[in-house]
Design an enzyme around this catalytic site. Structure first.
Site, PDB file in Angstrom:
ATOM      1  CD  GLN A  91      31.764  41.474  42.781  1.00  9.30           C
ATOM      2  OE1 GLN A  91      31.943  40.653  43.172  1.00  9.30           O
ATOM      3  NE2 GLN A  91      32.611  42.018  41.645  1.00  9.30           N
ATOM      4  CD  GLN A 132      26.027  45.873  34.074  1.00 12.66           C
ATOM      5  OE1 GLN A 132      26.214  46.497  34.962  1.00 12.66           O
ATOM      6  NE2 GLN A 132      24.947  45.058  34.111  1.00 12.66           N
ATOM      7  CB  VAL A 162      35.891  43.865  28.246  1.00 20.60           C
ATOM      8  CG1 VAL A 162      36.974  43.484  26.988  1.00 20.60           C
ATOM      9  CG2 VAL A 162      35.984  45.264  28.751  1.00 20.60           C
ATOM     10  CG  LEU A 206      45.153  41.720  36.444  1.00 17.08           C
ATOM     11  CD1 LEU A 206      45.813  43.126  36.762  1.00 17.08           C
ATOM     12  CD2 LEU A 206      43.505  41.709  37.182  1.00 17.08           C
ATOM     13  N   GLY A 215      39.217  42.690  30.478  1.00 13.82           N
ATOM     14  CA  GLY A 215      38.142  43.330  31.283  1.00 13.82           C
ATOM     15  C   GLY A 215      38.524  44.241  32.442  1.00 13.82           C
ATOM     16  CG  HIS A 216      40.646  42.085  35.580  1.00 13.06           C
ATOM     17  ND1 HIS A 216      40.889  40.861  35.114  1.00 13.06           N
ATOM     18  CD2 HIS A 216      39.678  41.570  36.787  1.00 13.06           C
ATOM     19  CE1 HIS A 216      40.163  40.034  35.686  1.00 13.06           C
ATOM     20  NE2 HIS A 216      39.641  40.458  36.684  1.00 13.06           N
ATOM     21  N   GLY A 238      42.915  38.991  40.526  1.00 12.08           N
ATOM     22  CA  GLY A 238      44.157  38.736  39.597  1.00 12.08           C
ATOM     23  C   GLY A 238      43.748  38.099  38.392  1.00 12.08           C
ATOM     24  CB  SER A 291      35.356  34.910  32.754  1.00 16.00           C
ATOM     25  OG  SER A 291      35.442  34.037  34.157  1.00 16.00           O
TER      26      SER A 291
HETATM   27  P1  AMP Z   1      37.229  39.214  39.423  1.00 16.72           P
HETATM   28  O1  AMP Z   1      38.717  39.485  39.265  1.00 16.72           O
HETATM   29  O2  AMP Z   1      36.879  38.122  38.573  1.00 16.72           O
HETATM   30  O3  AMP Z   1      37.031  39.209  40.903  1.00 16.72           O
HETATM   31  O4  AMP Z   1      36.881  40.558  38.812  1.00 16.72           O
HETATM   32  C1  AMP Z   1      37.317  41.679  39.016  1.00 16.72           C
HETATM   33  C2  AMP Z   1      36.585  42.983  38.651  1.00 16.72           C
HETATM   34  O5  AMP Z   1      36.928  42.940  37.349  1.00 16.72           O
HETATM   35  C3  AMP Z   1      35.097  42.858  38.916  1.00 16.72           C
HETATM   36  O6  AMP Z   1      34.495  44.367  39.260  1.00 16.72           O
HETATM   37  C4  AMP Z   1      34.484  42.383  37.794  1.00 16.72           C
HETATM   38  O7  AMP Z   1      33.222  42.414  37.433  1.00 16.72           O
HETATM   39  C5  AMP Z   1      35.236  43.025  36.688  1.00 16.72           C
HETATM   40  N1  AMP Z   1      35.362  42.145  35.383  1.00 16.72           N
HETATM   41  C6  AMP Z   1      35.560  40.652  35.238  1.00 16.72           C
HETATM   42  N2  AMP Z   1      35.306  40.352  34.049  1.00 16.72           N
HETATM   43  C7  AMP Z   1      35.020  41.507  33.133  1.00 16.72           C
HETATM   44  C8  AMP Z   1      34.503  41.657  31.901  1.00 16.72           C
HETATM   45  N3  AMP Z   1      34.729  41.034  31.047  1.00 16.72           N
HETATM   46  N4  AMP Z   1      34.211  43.249  31.520  1.00 16.72           N
HETATM   47  C9  AMP Z   1      34.546  44.136  32.601  1.00 16.72           C
HETATM   48  N5  AMP Z   1      34.644  43.752  33.908  1.00 16.72           N
HETATM   49  C10 AMP Z   1      34.825  42.498  34.215  1.00 16.72           C
END
Ligand code: AMP
Length: 289
Positions: free
Chosen positions: A157, A152, A180, A37, A40-41, A35, A189
């Site tokens: 992970q 990435q 992103v 979001l 990037g998400h 969540g 993040s």
């Molecule tokens: P999270 O919600 O932080 O657990 O991330 C969920 C997914 O989004 C994971 O596959 C992360 O690697 C991806 N993610 C998080 N931040 C970014 C970003 N800045 N760019 C691309 N993917 C991301």
């Protein structure tokens, strides 16, 4: 754009729905998230949209991947906003189970990926990848996707999930979307909101220092320790953050490079603490021949 997003919270209902979609020959893509979001998400959701008929975005702040003293309790949560953003990016179903639904009383099973889950993030955050692998295995079983999309940004992970999928014969394709970034290079993040204005101003040093290291590799540097040292020094001189690690490793095995071999694909990755806030970033380079 999908304004009629469906929200499913029940695990059995999610799995029945996934079985039905598969039986009717629709292709499912899963985007697992915690969540909060951001763009990037959303970029991952758009990749999933292009590749499938049914896009499921899971929103679950997984308690088992947080360590003692980490930010589980204060992790940003806003399901309503997440559902709206997920829908805008092309999600059909948001799967948002409760903790009790995912880990009912008496739950005792876990997935442990060895070696590659024990270095880097795994060394600083013991048990983290055990939590990640377990919840992703559960999410795959509940949503039965043809493909699952990861970022990435969390390179280790990706490596851990790929290994789990291969070792345990999950019939799912792992797709990776690029990191992103904000305009100044800081990787997006959910944890960036914790940064103070001063820390936020300093944080782009992480990406700049990675780029410095990447440029050295592209220019033919063969000593990995020189690259690591340059990155560490760039962070130290450009911010008040504490570097937890700077790693230059083989992208597949995550073994630290002892020499940079021509043609090898390497992962330059780091973690640094700005006060209480941990940030990670990375880039991948091909060592020139
Ligand atoms: P999270 O919600 O932080 O657990 O991330 C969920 C997914 O989004 C994971 O596959 C992360 O690697 C991806 N993610 C998080 N931040 C970014 C970003 N800045 N760019 C691309 N993917 C991301």
């Amino acid at each position: 754009v999908n304004s009629a997003v469906e929200v499913i919270t029940d695990t059995a209902q999610m799995q029945r729905r996934a079985v039905k979609e598969r039986r009717e020959a629709r292709c499912i893509a899963l985007v697992p998230t915690m969540g909060a979001l951001h763009e990037g998400h959303c970029s991952l959701i758009r990749i999933a949209r292009e590749r499938s008929d049914v896009v499921i975005t899971s929103v679950f702040v997984n308690p088992t991947q947080f360590g003692e003293g980490e930010d589980f309790a204060r992790y940003p949560r806003d399901l309503e906003r997440d559902v709206a953003r997920a829908g805008e990016a092309g999600t059909d179903i948001v799967f948002a189970p409760s903790h009790e639904a995912m880990y009912p009383r008496g739950y005792v099973t876990a997935v442990a990926v060895e070696n590659i889950a024990e270095v880097l993030e795994g060394a600083v955050r013991p048990g983290h990848f055990r939590g990640v692998a377990t919840v992703v295995a559960k999410l795959l079983n509940l949503t039965l996707p043809e493909c699952a999309v990861f970022g990435q940004k969390d390179a280790q992970q990706v490596a851990v999930i790929r290994r789990m999928v291969r070792d345990l014969n999950f019939g799912v394709e792992i797709v990776v979307g690029p990191t992103v970034r904000e305009a100044d290079g800081l990787a997006m993040s959910s944890r960036n909101v914790y940064l103070t204005p001063q820390q936020r101003r300093e944080a782009p040093v992480l990406y700049r220092s990675l780029q410095e290291g990447a440029a050295m590799i592209r220019a033919g540097e063969r000593d990995p320790e020189k690259v690591r040292r340059t990155v560490r020094q760039a962070i130290a001189s450009g911010s008040s953050s504490l570097v937890q690690y700077v790693s230059l490793a083989d992208e597949g095995s995550l073994e630290e490079c002892r020499v940079l071999s021509p043609g090898e694909r390497v992962l330059l990755s780091l973690a640094a603490r700005f006060g209480e806030t941990r940030l990670i970033d990375n880039c991948v380079e091909d060592v020139p021949t």
